[in-house]
Design an enzyme around this catalytic site. Structure first.
Site, mmCIF file in Angstrom:
data_model
loop_
_atom_site.group_PDB
_atom_site.id
_atom_site.type_symbol
_atom_site.label_atom_id
_atom_site.label_comp_id
_atom_site.label_asym_id
_atom_site.label_seq_id
_atom_site.Cartn_x
_atom_site.Cartn_y
_atom_site.Cartn_z
ATOM 1 N N HIS A 19 -8.877 35.952 -46.020
ATOM 2 C CA HIS A 19 -7.451 36.239 -45.935
ATOM 3 C C HIS A 19 -6.992 36.204 -44.482
ATOM 4 C CE1 HIS A 19 -7.067 37.220 -50.154
ATOM 5 N NE2 HIS A 19 -8.121 38.029 -50.069
ATOM 6 N N CYS A 60 -4.275 32.206 -44.906
ATOM 7 C CA CYS A 60 -2.820 32.169 -44.771
ATOM 8 C C CYS A 60 -2.430 32.293 -43.298
ATOM 9 C CB CYS A 60 -2.184 33.306 -45.563
ATOM 10 S SG CYS A 60 -2.282 33.100 -47.356
#
Length: 225
Positions: A19, A60
């Site tokens: 992430h 991301c």
């Protein structure tokens, strides 16, 4: 923990997937910020811990880990799954495991490495292939030493496997990474309707707070350029 024992004649390939958010990538119980990462790369260059480095980053907002930070003259080329503000995309949902098994950027480069002769293919060719497969989902990032794009992929990803792999799977279920929790729930809407409602309610609560903060700082939306 484990560290590289590489030297000035070694070409290094780094692949990291987890992430991320603006200026950080996550570990299970910690995180790494962009400044620390780039300082480490510059320290490795100063101490001749590699010849060249190819760095693929799946997260991301992964472009924010290098944009404006990675020098062009330290022999590092970084390719990221998204730019500095966009999400990466998950894909290949598995009903039995109730999760997405891959990410669009990662699946794209791995399929390319399996299908092509990476002892002849250039880094530029592989990046172009990734770009073509990911274009409808997100804008990949490319930072650092552009000279490396002319090198052979195999210098970084190793020799070509003698067993030929050429399984290319169509990606038809990609979703932004931040939508994965609700996308999993929506696979069985009847059983998860309460959970879906709770997630959406929680998101609206956060959005309303942020809208109120913006209003107090800059006024009505018409005043925002």
């Amino acid at each position: 923990g484990k560290v590289l024992t590489s030297g000035p004649n070694d070409n290094i390939f780094v692949y990291f997937a987890d992430h991320g958010a603006s200026g950080i990538v996550a570990f299970p119980s910690d995180f790494l910020d962009a400044q620390t990462l780039n300082a480490a790369l510059q320290d490795m260059h100063k101490n001749k811990r590699y010849k060249q480095m190819l760095f693929y980053l799946e997260a991301c907002e992964s472009g924010s880990m290098f944009e404006g930070l990675l020098p062009e003259n330290i022999g590092v080329l970084a390719v990221t799954a998204s730019n500095s503000t966009a999400p990466s995309f998950a894909c290949f949902y598995d009903e039995k495991l109730d999760t997405f098994l891959g990410d669009v950027f990662s699946v794209s480069w791995m399929e390319n490495a399996d299908a092509e002769n990476i002892e002849k293919e250039t880094v530029e060719d592989q990046i172009d292939n990734i770009l073509n497969k990911t274009a409808i989902y997100s804008e990949i990032g490319q930072f650092g030493d552009e000279v490396i794009v002319k090198d052979i992929v195999g210098l970084f990803q190793g020799p070509k496997d003698l067993i030929h792999h050429n399984t290319i799977m169509d990606i038809i279920d990609a979703v932004p990474a931040y939508e994965v929790p609700i996308a999993r729930l929506e696979k069985n809407k009847d059983e998860n309707s309460d959970k879906i409602h709770a997630v959406r309610k929680g998101r609206k609560f956060v959005d309303d707070i942020l809208d109120e903060i913006v209003y107090k700082v800059v006024g009505e939306p018409d005043n925002v350029e």
